[in-house]
Write a protein that holds these residues in place. Structure first.
Motif, PDB file in Angstrom:
ATOM      1  N   PRO A  40       0.786  -1.237   0.106  1.00  0.00           N
ATOM      2  CA  PRO A  40       0.012   0.089   0.178  1.00  0.00           C
ATOM      3  C   PRO A  40       0.718   1.333  -0.058  1.00  0.00           C
ATOM      4  CG  PRO A  40       0.157  -1.080   2.063  1.00  0.00           C
ATOM      5  CD  PRO A  40       0.696  -1.883   1.276  1.00  0.00           C
ATOM      6  N   ARG A  92      -4.409  -6.786   2.423  1.00  0.00           N
ATOM      7  CA  ARG A  92      -4.858  -5.612   2.879  1.00  0.00           C
ATOM      8  C   ARG A  92      -5.769  -5.726   4.021  1.00  0.00           C
ATOM      9  NH1 ARG A  92      -1.623  -4.246  -0.294  1.00  0.00           N
ATOM     10  NH2 ARG A  92      -1.826  -2.813  -1.709  1.00  0.00           N
ATOM     11  N   GLY A  96      -7.520  -0.859   5.119  1.00  0.00           N
ATOM     12  CA  GLY A  96      -6.675  -0.729   3.847  1.00  0.00           C
ATOM     13  C   GLY A  96      -5.368  -0.578   4.129  1.00  0.00           C
ATOM     14  N   LEU A  98      -1.414  -2.345   5.370  1.00  0.00           N
ATOM     15  CA  LEU A  98      -0.685  -3.593   4.965  1.00  0.00           C
ATOM     16  C   LEU A  98      -1.079  -4.748   5.994  1.00  0.00           C
ATOM     17  CD1 LEU A  98       1.645  -5.215   3.535  1.00  0.00           C
ATOM     18  CD2 LEU A  98       3.274  -4.214   5.002  1.00  0.00           C
ATOM     19  N   GLU A 117      -0.698  -5.636  11.599  1.00  0.00           N
ATOM     20  CA  GLU A 117      -1.572  -4.532  10.645  1.00  0.00           C
ATOM     21  C   GLU A 117      -0.674  -3.551  10.769  1.00  0.00           C
ATOM     22  OE1 GLU A 117      -5.591  -4.012  11.208  1.00  0.00           O
ATOM     23  OE2 GLU A 117      -6.086  -6.536  12.083  1.00  0.00           O
ATOM     24  N   THR A 119       0.839   0.241   8.822  1.00  0.00           N
ATOM     25  CA  THR A 119       0.804   1.491   7.977  1.00  0.00           C
ATOM     26  C   THR A 119       2.269   2.387   8.007  1.00  0.00           C
ATOM     27  OG1 THR A 119      -0.009   3.141   9.705  1.00  0.00           O
ATOM     28  CG2 THR A 119      -1.550   1.980   8.473  1.00  0.00           C
TER      29      THR A 119
END
Length: 392
Positions: A40, A92, A96, A98, A117, A119
């Motif tokens: 992402p 995802r 939204g 990773l 999870e 970002t």
């Protein structure tokens, strides 16, 4: 007794075939997300270091993944305390970000065992890890590893620098102080020990470190494959069994005025139907650290000792008390080549460890030692090491 690097591709192929019915998206769904091959926005590929539940971990994110099949390279992470890779499938999260899912195999199912999870922002990764179905989250923050700025914890040998360039993830796992005890040094994660020579040349001890580095890396790779295939880092061995899987033993077999000979043997279970026994003999020049060829080459100690001659001498000294089926098995090597035997020196002579036997006949691989006197006619009388082994 094949080199492990030759064994691993065969194992990877067999794993890929066996796992063709698996669904790589399953653990991602169990983590509450979906599968996705790309990264992402804000998340960069590379090497990261962070902590999870107070333990240091290393994370590797690939730039791209053509698929999430077992045969393709995967994202992975490892705890610094044991150095065993944990494979991650990529996707995802519901938000939204990773999602990285670790899993355990229950063929053909892939059951999630952990969910990252994450970002990305300012080059770092932040987020959490949790077990599937659990509400408890462990915070994680990963910082990128600047490989060029990473200090060396070991002597800067050619093998260490090559490993840093070829496999930075393995380099980071092994680049820590090793434990010296007596005449050997032990790499703590793999527990692979290898000899050192006090007062020996820098070139020799560099060569010894590089061989140990290779053995440690191969053993950790094997254990990681074992974990990926069986869900255990011991091949799923019975806890009540005395059998030890995945270990390497190296013994110094001769030190003379100019030569140092070492034989290492590894018992390895990397996943698949059977374990593998891998042996390798190496003889070093004490001054240069170069590996000295022992037989069959113009520059070797015994240039006239061809593969055919080695096979003949081996059969002549094969234990007469050996099993009849074993004798038949060792006679089957009717077209010997340079890889038929691993060779090393001892006080008594040149030892031959057979490397040509198939797995089912490994137990027949009796070592045979040829006395130096019996080999004199095969030796190069004007060779550099002749007087080392034939002082008179």
């Amino acid at each position: 007794m094949r080199p492990l690097l030759a064994v691993l591709p065969l194992l990877a192929l067999s794993l890929a075939v066996a796992q063709s019915d698996e669904d790589p998206a399953q653990p991602l769904r169990e983590c509450g997300g979906t599968a996705a091959l790309g990264l992402p926005a804000g998340v960069q590929p590379g090497l990261y270091r962070g902590t999870l539940a107070g333990k240091t971990i290393l994370l590797q994110l690939l730039a791209s993944r053509p698929s999430q099949a077992e045969s393709d390279p995967a994202d992975r992470y490892a705890y610094g305390v044991h150095g065993i890779d944990i494979t991650l499938n990529r996707g995802r999260s519901a938000a939204g970000g990773l999602l990285l899912a670790e899993f355990k195999r229950d063929y053909p199912k892939l059951n999630a065992t952990g969910c990252f999870e994450l970002t990305g922002a300012a080059g770092k990764l932040s987020g959490s890890w949790r077990a599937p179905g659990s509400q408890k989250r462990y915070p994680v923050i990963f910082s990128p590893v600047k490989l060029a700025a990473e200090p060396l914890s070991l002597p800067a040998t050619p093998g260490l620098l090559a490993l840093r360039a070829r496999d930075p993830f393995m380099f980071l796992k092994l680049n820590h102080p090793w434990k010296a005890a007596g005449s050997a040094v032990t790499e703590p994660l793999s527990q692979v020990s290898y000899p050192r020579v006090a007062g020996g040349s820098a070139a020799l001890n560099a060569a010894l470190q590089d061989q140990q580095l290779s053995l440690a890396a191969q053993l950790l790779d094997c254990i990681s494959l074992d974990l990926a295939f069986t869900g255990h880092a011991d091949g799923g061995a019975d806890a009540n069994s005395n059998d030890q899987l995945n270990f390497t033993d190296a013994k110094l077999t001769l030190k003379s005025a100019q030569l140092l000979s070492v034989y290492n043997s590894s018992y390895l279970y990397c996943g698949g139907a059977h374990p593998n026994f891998v042996g390798e003999g190496r003889t070093y020049d004490l001054s240069s650290g170069q590996v000295v060829p022992l037989a069959g080459k113009p520059s070797s100690i015994w240039p006239a000792l061809t593969p055919a001659a080695l096979q003949k001498l081996y059969l002549a000294r094969y234990p007469r008390t050996g099993d009849a089926e074993c004798k038949d098995a060792v006679r089957m090597n009717d077209t010997p080549d340079a890889d038929s035997f691993q060779l090393y020196l001892t006080r008594s002579g040149l030892t031959l460890a057979p490397a040509f036997l198939p797995h089912v006949d490994t137990a027949c691989g009796e070592e045979v030692t040829l006395p130096y006197a019996d080999l004199r006619a095969y030796a190069a009388a004007n060779g550099r090491y002749f007087r080392d082994l034939y002082p008179r």
